[in-house]
Each structure stands twice: as structure tokens, then as C-alpha cells.
Design a protein around this motif. Structure first.
Motif, mmCIF file in Angstrom:
data_model
loop_
_atom_site.group_PDB
_atom_site.id
_atom_site.type_symbol
_atom_site.label_atom_id
_atom_site.label_comp_id
_atom_site.label_asym_id
_atom_site.label_seq_id
_atom_site.Cartn_x
_atom_site.Cartn_y
_atom_site.Cartn_z
ATOM 1 N N THR A 134 0.813 -1.213 0.000
ATOM 2 C CA THR A 134 0.000 0.000 0.000
ATOM 3 C C THR A 134 0.848 1.264 0.000
ATOM 4 N N TRP A 135 1.964 1.253 0.725
ATOM 5 C CA TRP A 135 2.805 2.445 0.779
ATOM 6 C C TRP A 135 3.701 2.575 -0.442
ATOM 7 N N ALA A 136 3.968 1.491 -1.132
ATOM 8 C CA ALA A 136 4.815 1.532 -2.336
ATOM 9 C C ALA A 136 3.951 1.787 -3.562
ATOM 10 N N PHE A 137 3.286 2.948 -3.581
ATOM 11 C CA PHE A 137 2.471 3.386 -4.719
ATOM 12 C C PHE A 137 1.332 2.412 -5.036
ATOM 13 N N GLY A 138 0.858 1.694 -4.029
ATOM 14 C CA GLY A 138 -0.208 0.722 -4.262
ATOM 15 C C GLY A 138 0.227 -0.432 -5.136
ATOM 16 N N GLY A 139 1.555 -0.613 -5.273
ATOM 17 C CA GLY A 139 2.084 -1.689 -6.107
ATOM 18 C C GLY A 139 2.048 -1.378 -7.590
ATOM 19 N N MET A 140 1.856 -0.108 -7.967
ATOM 20 C CA MET A 140 1.680 0.233 -9.373
ATOM 21 C C MET A 140 2.967 0.607 -10.088
ATOM 22 N N ALA A 141 4.064 0.796 -9.376
ATOM 23 C CA ALA A 141 5.340 1.097 -10.029
ATOM 24 C C ALA A 141 5.942 -0.198 -10.578
ATOM 25 N N ASP A 142 6.477 -0.126 -11.791
ATOM 26 C CA ASP A 142 7.021 -1.327 -12.427
ATOM 27 C C ASP A 142 8.153 -1.940 -11.614
ATOM 28 N N TRP A 143 8.990 -1.093 -11.003
ATOM 29 C CA TRP A 143 10.147 -1.619 -10.287
ATOM 30 C C TRP A 143 9.773 -2.282 -8.963
ATOM 31 N N VAL A 144 8.596 -1.925 -8.416
ATOM 32 C CA VAL A 144 8.228 -2.453 -7.107
ATOM 33 C C VAL A 144 7.472 -3.782 -7.205
ATOM 34 N N ARG A 145 6.893 -4.079 -8.352
ATOM 35 C CA ARG A 145 6.098 -5.308 -8.473
ATOM 36 C C ARG A 145 6.930 -6.574 -8.287
ATOM 37 N N PRO A 146 8.133 -6.685 -8.867
ATOM 38 C CA PRO A 146 8.928 -7.889 -8.584
ATOM 39 C C PRO A 146 9.280 -8.039 -7.102
ATOM 40 N N LEU A 147 9.479 -6.917 -6.408
ATOM 41 C CA LEU A 147 9.769 -6.988 -4.977
ATOM 42 C C LEU A 147 8.553 -7.505 -4.205
ATOM 43 N N ILE A 148 7.377 -7.007 -4.568
ATOM 44 C CA ILE A 148 6.152 -7.477 -3.919
ATOM 45 C C ILE A 148 5.938 -8.959 -4.197
ATOM 46 N N ALA A 149 6.105 -9.357 -5.461
ATOM 47 C CA ALA A 149 5.924 -10.763 -5.818
ATOM 48 C C ALA A 149 6.941 -11.649 -5.115
ATOM 49 N N GLY A 150 8.173 -11.164 -4.985
ATOM 50 C CA GLY A 150 9.201 -11.956 -4.305
ATOM 51 C C GLY A 150 8.879 -12.187 -2.844
ATOM 52 N N TRP A 151 8.469 -11.121 -2.140
ATOM 53 C CA TRP A 151 8.107 -11.276 -0.732
ATOM 54 C C TRP A 151 6.853 -12.144 -0.577
ATOM 55 N N ALA A 152 5.856 -11.907 -1.436
ATOM 56 C CA ALA A 152 4.627 -12.692 -1.356
ATOM 57 C C ALA A 152 4.887 -14.166 -1.658
ATOM 58 N N SER A 153 5.908 -14.463 -2.447
ATOM 59 C CA SER A 153 6.207 -15.852 -2.804
ATOM 60 C C SER A 153 6.613 -16.686 -1.597
ATOM 61 N N LEU A 154 7.023 -16.027 -0.518
ATOM 62 C CA LEU A 154 7.319 -16.765 0.717
ATOM 63 C C LEU A 154 6.068 -17.469 1.238
ATOM 64 N N GLY A 155 4.904 -16.985 0.807
ATOM 65 C CA GLY A 155 3.659 -17.648 1.199
ATOM 66 C C GLY A 155 3.609 -19.088 0.720
ATOM 67 N N GLY A 156 4.263 -19.397 -0.402
ATOM 68 C CA GLY A 156 4.316 -20.777 -0.869
ATOM 69 C C GLY A 156 5.062 -21.669 0.100
ATOM 70 N N LEU A 157 6.168 -21.167 0.678
ATOM 71 C CA LEU A 157 6.915 -21.942 1.671
ATOM 72 C C LEU A 157 6.086 -22.134 2.943
ATOM 73 N N LEU A 158 5.339 -21.093 3.331
ATOM 74 C CA LEU A 158 4.484 -21.217 4.509
ATOM 75 C C LEU A 158 3.357 -22.214 4.263
ATOM 76 N N LEU A 159 2.862 -22.273 3.033
ATOM 77 C CA LEU A 159 1.846 -23.261 2.689
ATOM 78 C C LEU A 159 2.405 -24.676 2.818
ATOM 79 N N LEU A 160 3.621 -24.881 2.340
ATOM 80 C CA LEU A 160 4.252 -26.199 2.461
ATOM 81 C C LEU A 160 4.480 -26.566 3.926
ATOM 82 N N ALA A 161 4.843 -25.565 4.737
ATOM 83 C CA ALA A 161 5.023 -25.827 6.173
ATOM 84 C C ALA A 161 3.695 -26.189 6.829
ATOM 85 N N ALA A 162 2.615 -25.548 6.399
ATOM 86 C CA ALA A 162 1.305 -25.805 7.005
ATOM 87 C C ALA A 162 0.828 -27.221 6.728
ATOM 88 N N VAL A 163 1.058 -27.725 5.534
ATOM 89 C CA VAL A 163 0.547 -29.059 5.194
ATOM 90 C C VAL A 163 1.346 -30.170 5.865
#
Length: 507
Positions: free
Chosen positions: A49-78
Motif C-alpha cells: 500500500t505504501w509503495a504506490f499501491g504496487g503500481m510502479a514497475d520496479w516495485v512489483r517484482p519486490l512485492i511478488a518476491g516477498w509474497a512468494s514466501l507464502g508458498g513456503l508457509l503453505l508447504l510448512a502448514a501441510v
């Protein structure tokens, strides 16, 4: 006594040594994985939300990279065998439409329907056809990047359902949504009233004239605030129904109404007309809900409802006065603009360029009706269907979005893709019944999500990364909260405590 739990039966309770009383899981401390998931989603929300709502081209890979940790948390949950025994892993079925959607996008990347044409340093795209009748995409690289971001955001929010076992944990993340929106609202209000012409007090030039806080586009800000307001209203109702408080003004509910007012002021201040109307619908619905409950309660107690209704009317007038005082210039500016646009429509004999835009988008969709032109293809393909030109230089206007998420979704994903995306949203609702909504928290969250889906017919709120993230967060919190509330209400210990205490909703 108020409880949270993921109750499935008497075996889910433990005996407290020396006392012999059964303690529901809702009274237990949060597990480490629950704290990690809350922290992961919280940082993702604040950062996006603070990084331009995710609308800057340079910030989207950073958001996707951090959010991708959710896949590891999903594997830990199962890996949690106890969760499998309790049935907490049943929502994994919700992943089926996501897997199908990924398969469609990946298959489309093997069948490009545009050809890249270079004219010096300029890149254009020409229609290359692709294999007819099969999934295809315009720019495979753009489709893969968009898919990566979508999957990462969805899985991160889905982890709230899979990992969290207590409603107080869900309220904690909803409180963060509200607090973060409040901080952005205050920041944006000060920035607006100071006359800043760019984001972060002119530190970053804005590509849009109508920006607010850290959001580049005011309609995206309004969409985000509509979801945050729905979350705040749900929490306010929850705390207002607690009977152990001394009076209303000494409960968090009073603070919640103040926050709602602050959030509401920023929408007209941002000059978003459509989102102002959207928020009015939400707030009027909340007021109607309160009025019905008040009248019923007063009738049950054989008391008149005139005095509290009159007090509420006075409070609403004062609130509208505050909105007018803060946002007067913005309201007058947009009113003049609206009058001017209506005059131009009458002179042309049409309602403006939006109809032409929708018509051109439909023509685009009709040429690839089943699988669409591919994810993230709209700005590349639509230039071949656009019929609108600029009045000044007679050049074709450029549209990055269709200003209708539903039409753009049809053009990009086709009928098959929209059905799969619809299943992704509807499958979690499959087992919900009216009895699950004894708490107002999930009801308000779903109303907010539903209003945004309706709004997406005439605008593109889901073109903003922060809005997509907040929508899925609120949606999964609503579904999971309703399920936990129902399980709590049907548990033996909950019925015993409800007979021994006069409190309203279980906490």
C-alpha cells in the motif's frame, strides 16, 4: 466469557491441571506458524500500500518476491498432521481452480498471438494469429510476470485460512488493515491540504493528476478505502455488541466510528466521484442495519427509539459538516467538472468515450471468445481495436486498461478463463449458510467485497495490486471467520458459557 476456537468437538479441548475445566483452543497462545503468517501478510500489506499501491514497475517484482514466501508457509502448514486429523486442510480443495488457471496461462504462453516488430528503438506488436482455438497470449513474458504476482498474493492470503485457528487472530489482521488505512488517510489528507503536486510531498512525480496518499489513481484509493471501511465497520459492530463494557463511549466501537469518519472524508477529498457513491451505499447500509437493530431492541425493552435516532441524525449532520469542511474545494471542483461533462455529452448526443471504449473491448473479446488474448495482453492487443482519436492531434488514444475489469477479464481470459476465476472465488462460499453469519464481521467484509465486484463493471479497481491483495485478504478472513464462528456456536463448551454469561457475540 468470550471465546475463539477452531472447534470440532469435545476431543479438541484439554483439561487444565488442577482445575478440571476444559479450555477451548481459542484461549491458547498463537502458535509460531500463526505469528509468522500474520507477520508475512502484514508486511506484505503495508509494503504494497505504501509503495504506490504496487503500481510502479520496479516495485512489483519486490512485492511478488516477498509474497512468494507464502508458498513456503503453505508447504510448512501441510506438514501439520494434527491439522489433517482435525480437518483443517479441507480448504486445500480451493487450490484446484488456481491450478487449472495456471495451466491455462502456461499453455497460452506456448502459443503467442502477437509478433514483436522493431522500428529502431521502438517496439510494436502485430497480430500473428497463433494457433486458432487454443489458449494463446500476446506477450508471454508479461503473462508470466502477472501470473507470478497473482499466485503469490492469492496464496499469501489463503494461508490465513489454512493456518489460523482463532478468530482473534483474524481480527488482528483486520485491525492492521484498518490501522494502515488510517495512517495512509492521515498522510494523504495532510499531503492534499498542503497542495502537493506529486506523491510523498512532491518527492515523486505522479503520472496521474488525481492521486491520493501513496496511490497513483484516486479510484484505486477509493476502492481500497471501501474495503478498509467494511473491515472497520465489522470490527466496530463486534465491539459494540460486547455487554461487559461500561458504556458505548468507553469501548473500541466509539473509536471505530471515528476511524470510519476519517476514512470516509478522504474519498471525496481525493475527488473520486464513483467511489464516493460506493462508500455512501456502504455507510447507508450500515446505518440501516443499526436502525433496524435499535428499533427491535427498543421494542423488546418497551422503550422509545426516537431519542437515540434523533441523536444519530444529529451525529450524521455533524459528520457531513466535517466532510464538507475538509473536502469542500475537491467537491466543488469535481461538481464543476461533472456539470461540464454533462454539457459536453448533451452537445455530442452521447454519454462520452466510455461507451466507445467498452464497444471496442467487446469487439476484441469476440475475436477470441473462449480463451481470450492472454493474461496482461490488453494494452498490447487493444491498440489494434481502438477507434478513438485525440481531438488535438488526431492520434489514437492509448488505453492501458478497459475501465471495466469484467470486460477486460473477458478479453484477456475468455469465457473459459472467467469461469475458472469465478470458481476460484465461489468455491470457498460453497459450504457457507446463513447460520454462519451470526457475527457481523464476515457479513460486512463480504458486503465490501461484493460492492467492489459490482464497481468493477464500470471501473478497474483490480488493476491495482494493493486492492487485489486487500480484496483477497478481506474475502478469506470473512470466509474463515464465519466458519470458526459457526463451529464455536455449535461446540458444547460454547453453549455452556453462553448460558452462564449475558454477553453478545463470542469474542
Amino acid at each position: 466469557m468470550n471465546r475463539d476456537s477452531h472447534s470440532f468437538g469435545p476431543e479438541d479441548y484439554k483439561y487444565t491441571p488442577g482445575v478440571g475445566a476444559r479450555v477451548p483452543p481459542g484461549d491458547r497462545p498463537l502458535r509460531p506458524l500463526e505469528w509468522i503468517v500474520l507477520g508475512h501478510v502484514g508486511i506484505l500489506l503495508i509494503g504494497t500500500t505504501w509503495a504506490f499501491g504496487g503500481m510502479a514497475d520496479w516495485v512489483r517484482p519486490l512485492i511478488a518476491g516477498w509474497a512468494s514466501l507464502g508458498g513456503l508457509l503453505l508447504l510448512a502448514a501441510v506438514q501439520n498432521r494434527e491439522a489433517w486429523r482435525e480437518g483443517a486442510m479441507r480448504p486445500l480443495w480451493w487450490l484446484v481452480p488456481l491450478v487449472v488457471f495456471n495451466g491455462l496461462v502456461l499453455a497460452a504462453c506456448l502459443n503467442p498471438n502477437l509478433r514483436e516488430l522493431r522500428f529502431g528503438d521502438e517496439i510494436r506488436y502485430g497480430l500473428a494469429g497463433g494457433k486458432a482455438g487454443w489458449p494463446s497470449t500476446a506477450v508471454p513474458g508479461a503473462a508470466l510476470r502477472a501470473l507470478w504476482l497473482f499466485d503469490a498474493l492469492w496464496i499469501s492470503c489463503f494461508n490465513l485460512v489454512l493456518v489460523l485457528r482463532q478468530r482473534r487472530a483474524l481480527r488482528l489482521i483486520l485491525f492492521l488493515v484498518t490501522a494502515n488505512a488510517l495512517a495512509l488517510a492521515v498522510f494523504g489528507t495532510v499531503q492534499k491540504l498542503s497542495g502537493a503536486k506529486g506523491l510523498f510531498f512532491d518527492a515523486v512525480p505522479s503520472p496521474q493528476e488525481y492521486f491520493f496518499a501513496s496511490f497513483v489513481y484516486h479510484n484505486h484509493w477509493g476502492s481500497f478505502i471501501a474495503l478498509a471501511t467494511a473491515a472497520c465497520l465489522g470490527l466496530t459492530w463486534h465491539y459494540a455488541r460486547r455487554k461487559e463494557a461500561r458504556d458505548f463511549f468507553h469501548t473500541p466501537a466509539f473509536g471505530g466510528l471515528v476511524v470510519v469518519l476519517i476514512l470516509a472524508v478522504t474519498v471525496p477529498l481525493s475527488t473520486s466521484r464513483s467511489c464516493t457513491a460506493l462508500l455512501l451505499v456502504l455507510l447507508c447500509g450500515a446505518f440501516g442495519h443499526w436502525t433496524v437493530r435499535l428499533v427491535r431492541q427498543r421494542r423488546h425493552q418497551r422503550e422509545s427509539a426516537v431519542l437515540p435516532l434523533a441523536g444519530a441524525g444529529i451525529a450524521i449532520v455533524l459528520a457531513l459538516g466535517c466532510v464538507w469542511y475538509v473536502a469542500r474545494d475537491s467537491i466543488e471542483q469535481r461538481t464543476r467538472r461533472t456539470v461540464q461533462q454533462v454539457g459536453e455529452m448533451r452537445a455530442r448526443g452521447s454519454i462520452g468515450s466510455r461507451v466507445a471504449l467498452y464497444g471496442d473491448t467487446l469487439r476484441m473479446a469476440k475475436d477470441q471468445p473462449w480463451f481470450g488474448w492472454g493474461m496482461a495482453s490488453y494494452p498490447h492487443v487493444f491498440q489494434h481495436y481502438n477507434t478513438q482519436v485525440s481531438r488535438q492531434d488526431r492520434l489514437l488514444l492509448f488505453y492501458h486498461d478497459a475501465h471495466s475489469d469484467w470486460l477486460q477479464g473477458l478479453a484477456e481470459h475468455g469465457v473459459v478463463g472467467l469461469v475458472v476465476l469465478g470458481a476460484l472465488g465461489l468455491l470457498p462460499l460453497w459450504r457457507l449458510r446463513p447460520r454462519h453469519f451470526g457475527s457481523p464481521v464476515p457479513a460486512y467484509l463480504l458486503v465490501g467485497c461484493g460492492l467492489l465486484l459490482l464497481y468493477a463493471w464500470i471501473e478497474f479497481p483490480f488493476g491495482n495490486v494493493a486492492v487485489v491483495l486487500t480484496w483477497w485478504l478481506c474475502y478469506f478472513c470473512a470466509i474463515h471467520y464465519a466458519q470458526l464462528y459457526d463451529r464455536e456456536a455449535r461446540s458444547p463448551t460454547s453453549r455452556e458459557t453462553s448460558r452462564s454469561t449475558p454477553s453478545g457475540e463470542a469474542a
